[in-house]
Design a protein around this motif. Sequence first.
Motif, PDB file in Angstrom:
ATOM      1  N   ALA A  27       0.844  -1.233   0.092  1.00  0.00           N
ATOM      2  CA  ALA A  27      -0.036   0.126   0.033  1.00  0.00           C
ATOM      3  C   ALA A  27       0.816   1.161   0.100  1.00  0.00           C
ATOM      4  O   ALA A  27       0.589   2.270  -0.582  1.00  0.00           O
ATOM      5  CB  ALA A  27      -0.773   0.117   0.955  1.00  0.00           C
ATOM      6  N   VAL A  28       1.899   1.294   0.646  1.00  0.00           N
ATOM      7  CA  VAL A  28       2.998   2.420   0.571  1.00  0.00           C
ATOM      8  C   VAL A  28       3.563   2.638  -0.652  1.00  0.00           C
ATOM      9  O   VAL A  28       3.473   3.905  -1.155  1.00  0.00           O
ATOM     10  CB  VAL A  28       4.106   2.115   1.564  1.00  0.00           C
ATOM     11  N   ILE A  29       3.596   1.700  -1.700  1.00  0.00           N
ATOM     12  CA  ILE A  29       4.301   1.875  -2.994  1.00  0.00           C
ATOM     13  C   ILE A  29       2.908   2.686  -3.614  1.00  0.00           C
ATOM     14  O   ILE A  29       3.060   3.630  -4.611  1.00  0.00           O
ATOM     15  CB  ILE A  29       4.543   0.543  -3.579  1.00  0.00           C
ATOM     16  N   GLY A  30       1.737   2.208  -3.550  1.00  0.00           N
ATOM     17  CA  GLY A  30       0.517   2.828  -4.215  1.00  0.00           C
ATOM     18  C   GLY A  30       0.442   4.369  -3.876  1.00  0.00           C
ATOM     19  O   GLY A  30      -0.018   5.365  -4.503  1.00  0.00           O
ATOM     20  N   LEU A  31       0.747   4.514  -2.352  1.00  0.00           N
ATOM     21  CA  LEU A  31       0.513   5.739  -1.913  1.00  0.00           C
ATOM     22  C   LEU A  31       1.768   6.737  -2.470  1.00  0.00           C
ATOM     23  O   LEU A  31       1.417   7.778  -2.672  1.00  0.00           O
ATOM     24  CB  LEU A  31       0.666   5.962  -0.277  1.00  0.00           C
ATOM     25  N   VAL A  32       2.916   6.337  -2.506  1.00  0.00           N
ATOM     26  CA  VAL A  32       3.988   6.793  -3.118  1.00  0.00           C
ATOM     27  C   VAL A  32       3.563   7.374  -4.471  1.00  0.00           C
ATOM     28  O   VAL A  32       3.935   8.808  -4.748  1.00  0.00           O
ATOM     29  CB  VAL A  32       5.328   6.501  -3.027  1.00  0.00           C
ATOM     30  N   LYS A  33       3.158   6.585  -5.321  1.00  0.00           N
ATOM     31  CA  LYS A  33       3.192   7.055  -6.649  1.00  0.00           C
ATOM     32  C   LYS A  33       1.872   7.909  -6.788  1.00  0.00           C
ATOM     33  O   LYS A  33       1.952   8.840  -7.634  1.00  0.00           O
ATOM     34  CB  LYS A  33       2.815   5.611  -7.549  1.00  0.00           C
ATOM     35  N   THR A  34       0.907   7.858  -5.717  1.00  0.00           N
ATOM     36  CA  THR A  34      -0.241   8.811  -5.895  1.00  0.00           C
ATOM     37  C   THR A  34       0.154  10.158  -5.352  1.00  0.00           C
ATOM     38  O   THR A  34      -0.226  11.072  -5.979  1.00  0.00           O
ATOM     39  CB  THR A  34      -1.283   8.476  -4.828  1.00  0.00           C
ATOM     40  N   LEU A  35       0.983  10.204  -4.454  1.00  0.00           N
ATOM     41  CA  LEU A  35       1.635  11.447  -3.855  1.00  0.00           C
ATOM     42  C   LEU A  35       2.540  12.034  -4.890  1.00  0.00           C
ATOM     43  O   LEU A  35       2.351  13.279  -5.001  1.00  0.00           O
ATOM     44  CB  LEU A  35       2.310  11.209  -2.575  1.00  0.00           C
ATOM     45  N   ALA A  36       3.206  11.353  -5.724  1.00  0.00           N
ATOM     46  CA  ALA A  36       4.153  11.896  -6.602  1.00  0.00           C
ATOM     47  C   ALA A  36       3.289  12.516  -7.667  1.00  0.00           C
ATOM     48  O   ALA A  36       3.808  13.793  -8.135  1.00  0.00           O
ATOM     49  CB  ALA A  36       4.972  10.785  -7.362  1.00  0.00           C
ATOM     50  N   ARG A  37       2.333  12.178  -7.952  1.00  0.00           N
ATOM     51  CA  ARG A  37       1.468  12.697  -9.124  1.00  0.00           C
ATOM     52  C   ARG A  37       0.447  14.016  -8.367  1.00  0.00           C
ATOM     53  O   ARG A  37       0.348  15.073  -8.937  1.00  0.00           O
ATOM     54  CB  ARG A  37       0.284  11.936  -9.721  1.00  0.00           C
ATOM     55  N   GLU A  38      -0.001  13.799  -7.341  1.00  0.00           N
ATOM     56  CA  GLU A  38      -0.812  14.744  -6.763  1.00  0.00           C
ATOM     57  C   GLU A  38      -0.045  15.984  -6.222  1.00  0.00           C
ATOM     58  O   GLU A  38      -0.300  17.178  -6.072  1.00  0.00           O
ATOM     59  CB  GLU A  38      -1.515  14.532  -5.574  1.00  0.00           C
ATOM     60  N   PHE A  39       1.388  15.747  -5.785  1.00  0.00           N
ATOM     61  CA  PHE A  39       1.966  16.826  -5.137  1.00  0.00           C
ATOM     62  C   PHE A  39       2.984  17.588  -6.151  1.00  0.00           C
ATOM     63  O   PHE A  39       3.611  18.535  -5.736  1.00  0.00           O
ATOM     64  CB  PHE A  39       2.990  16.217  -4.009  1.00  0.00           C
ATOM     65  N   ALA A  40       3.276  16.786  -7.033  1.00  0.00           N
ATOM     66  CA  ALA A  40       4.000  17.602  -8.173  1.00  0.00           C
ATOM     67  C   ALA A  40       3.536  18.956  -8.642  1.00  0.00           C
ATOM     68  O   ALA A  40       2.185  19.199  -8.905  1.00  0.00           O
ATOM     69  CB  ALA A  40       4.225  16.510  -9.534  1.00  0.00           C
ATOM     70  N   PRO A  41       4.252  20.078  -9.138  1.00  0.00           N
ATOM     71  CA  PRO A  41       5.869  19.703  -9.064  1.00  0.00           C
ATOM     72  C   PRO A  41       6.299  20.379  -7.727  1.00  0.00           C
ATOM     73  O   PRO A  41       7.639  20.126  -7.801  1.00  0.00           O
ATOM     74  CB  PRO A  41       5.945  20.605 -10.402  1.00  0.00           C
ATOM     75  N   GLU A  42       5.567  20.668  -6.669  1.00  0.00           N
ATOM     76  CA  GLU A  42       6.244  21.277  -5.532  1.00  0.00           C
ATOM     77  C   GLU A  42       6.948  20.371  -4.736  1.00  0.00           C
ATOM     78  O   GLU A  42       7.851  20.454  -4.122  1.00  0.00           O
ATOM     79  CB  GLU A  42       5.210  22.053  -4.775  1.00  0.00           C
ATOM     80  N   ILE A  43       6.461  19.094  -4.558  1.00  0.00           N
ATOM     81  CA  ILE A  43       7.009  18.192  -3.923  1.00  0.00           C
ATOM     82  C   ILE A  43       7.399  16.720  -4.337  1.00  0.00           C
ATOM     83  O   ILE A  43       6.415  16.212  -5.060  1.00  0.00           O
ATOM     84  CB  ILE A  43       6.060  17.675  -2.739  1.00  0.00           C
ATOM     85  N   ARG A  44       8.572  16.030  -4.451  1.00  0.00           N
ATOM     86  CA  ARG A  44       8.627  14.796  -5.061  1.00  0.00           C
ATOM     87  C   ARG A  44       8.374  13.738  -3.981  1.00  0.00           C
ATOM     88  O   ARG A  44       8.682  14.036  -2.850  1.00  0.00           O
ATOM     89  CB  ARG A  44      10.141  14.819  -5.762  1.00  0.00           C
ATOM     90  N   ALA A  45       8.093  12.485  -4.525  1.00  0.00           N
ATOM     91  CA  ALA A  45       8.000  11.377  -3.813  1.00  0.00           C
ATOM     92  C   ALA A  45       8.357  10.098  -4.282  1.00  0.00           C
ATOM     93  O   ALA A  45       8.061   9.680  -5.495  1.00  0.00           O
ATOM     94  CB  ALA A  45       6.303  11.027  -3.192  1.00  0.00           C
ATOM     95  N   ASN A  46       9.371   9.375  -3.326  1.00  0.00           N
ATOM     96  CA  ASN A  46       9.917   8.258  -4.026  1.00  0.00           C
ATOM     97  C   ASN A  46       9.924   7.071  -2.996  1.00  0.00           C
ATOM     98  O   ASN A  46       9.647   7.534  -1.773  1.00  0.00           O
ATOM     99  CB  ASN A  46      11.309   8.465  -4.273  1.00  0.00           C
ATOM    100  N   ALA A  47       9.986   5.810  -3.346  1.00  0.00           N
ATOM    101  CA  ALA A  47      10.286   4.808  -2.291  1.00  0.00           C
ATOM    102  C   ALA A  47      11.340   4.197  -2.593  1.00  0.00           C
ATOM    103  O   ALA A  47      12.096   4.046  -3.663  1.00  0.00           O
ATOM    104  CB  ALA A  47       9.040   3.932  -2.482  1.00  0.00           C
ATOM    105  N   VAL A  48      12.224   3.737  -1.599  1.00  0.00           N
ATOM    106  CA  VAL A  48      13.258   2.861  -1.723  1.00  0.00           C
ATOM    107  C   VAL A  48      12.794   1.398  -1.268  1.00  0.00           C
ATOM    108  O   VAL A  48      12.432   1.404  -0.118  1.00  0.00           O
ATOM    109  CB  VAL A  48      14.329   3.587  -0.978  1.00  0.00           C
TER     110      VAL A  48
END
Length: 278
Positions: A163-184
């Motif tokens: 679920a964290v991976i799905g959350l990260v990918k969603t945040l990356a789209r919703e928060f761009a371009p001001e905030i980047r979101a990635n997973a390790v």
Amino acid sequence: MDLDLADDTALVTATASDLGFASARSMAREGANVTICGPDADRLADARDELDAVGAGDVLALDADLTDPDAISRLVSRTADEFGSLDHLVTDAGWPPRTTFLETDEQDWYRAYDLLVMSVVWTVEAAHSHLLAGANSSITCLTAHTVREVGDGLVLSNSVRRAVIGLVKTLAREFAPEIRANAVLPGRFETSGEGVPGGAVSGGGDAGVEVEADAGTDTDTDTDTDTEEDTTALDRDVPMERLGEPTELGDVVAFLASSRASFVTGAAVPVDGGLLRS
């Protein structure tokens, strides 16, 4: 390479030891102010002292329960108040119990979800307005390579962490371009193994970044020979033919937070020595 993190502020959760601590150390070494947190006051104080010694920035160490949204809100507020900003968020948490599906009860699922997913949700919610004010803000979520290849006896981690991976990918789209979101996605690392189900030779401790514990090893032993054999079993199918060093993970986290990775968002980056097959 200068990652241009000097004077930035980073909050790294679950950071008293192991891979979470390595992430904080890499950020501190680049000159960032760092807030760390954990449940053990003594270990947290030791971590703070070590970070103070390696970086030019300041270090704030706070006790925080990552399953308590009010505690997380206080953690974020204290960070912003202390340093005047919050530029980078690195999330991590502990391990849910090692268990199989039929051994897992309903409350285990709820606890694992709070620990692994809602802790991220609550931290991002509390930090969002602060991150939005920054010029190169980032969110980096440490998960595990088991989000792609499951480990035996890890039904909670295998299932819930995805679920964290799905959350990260969603945040990356919703928060761009001001905030980047990635997973390790960490693989197998040479760490204390504290907090890892089954006591794996390498694992995340209270950093919550795990090694899959399906290598059939039992590390509750007292001999160097047994430890060496267990380590060999864990790294046998790693193409790099060794366990990772925590610094190798921490440096990737620092890079992803930096302006050098300014076009990287929505990524799930394995740091596993080639362990994942796809």
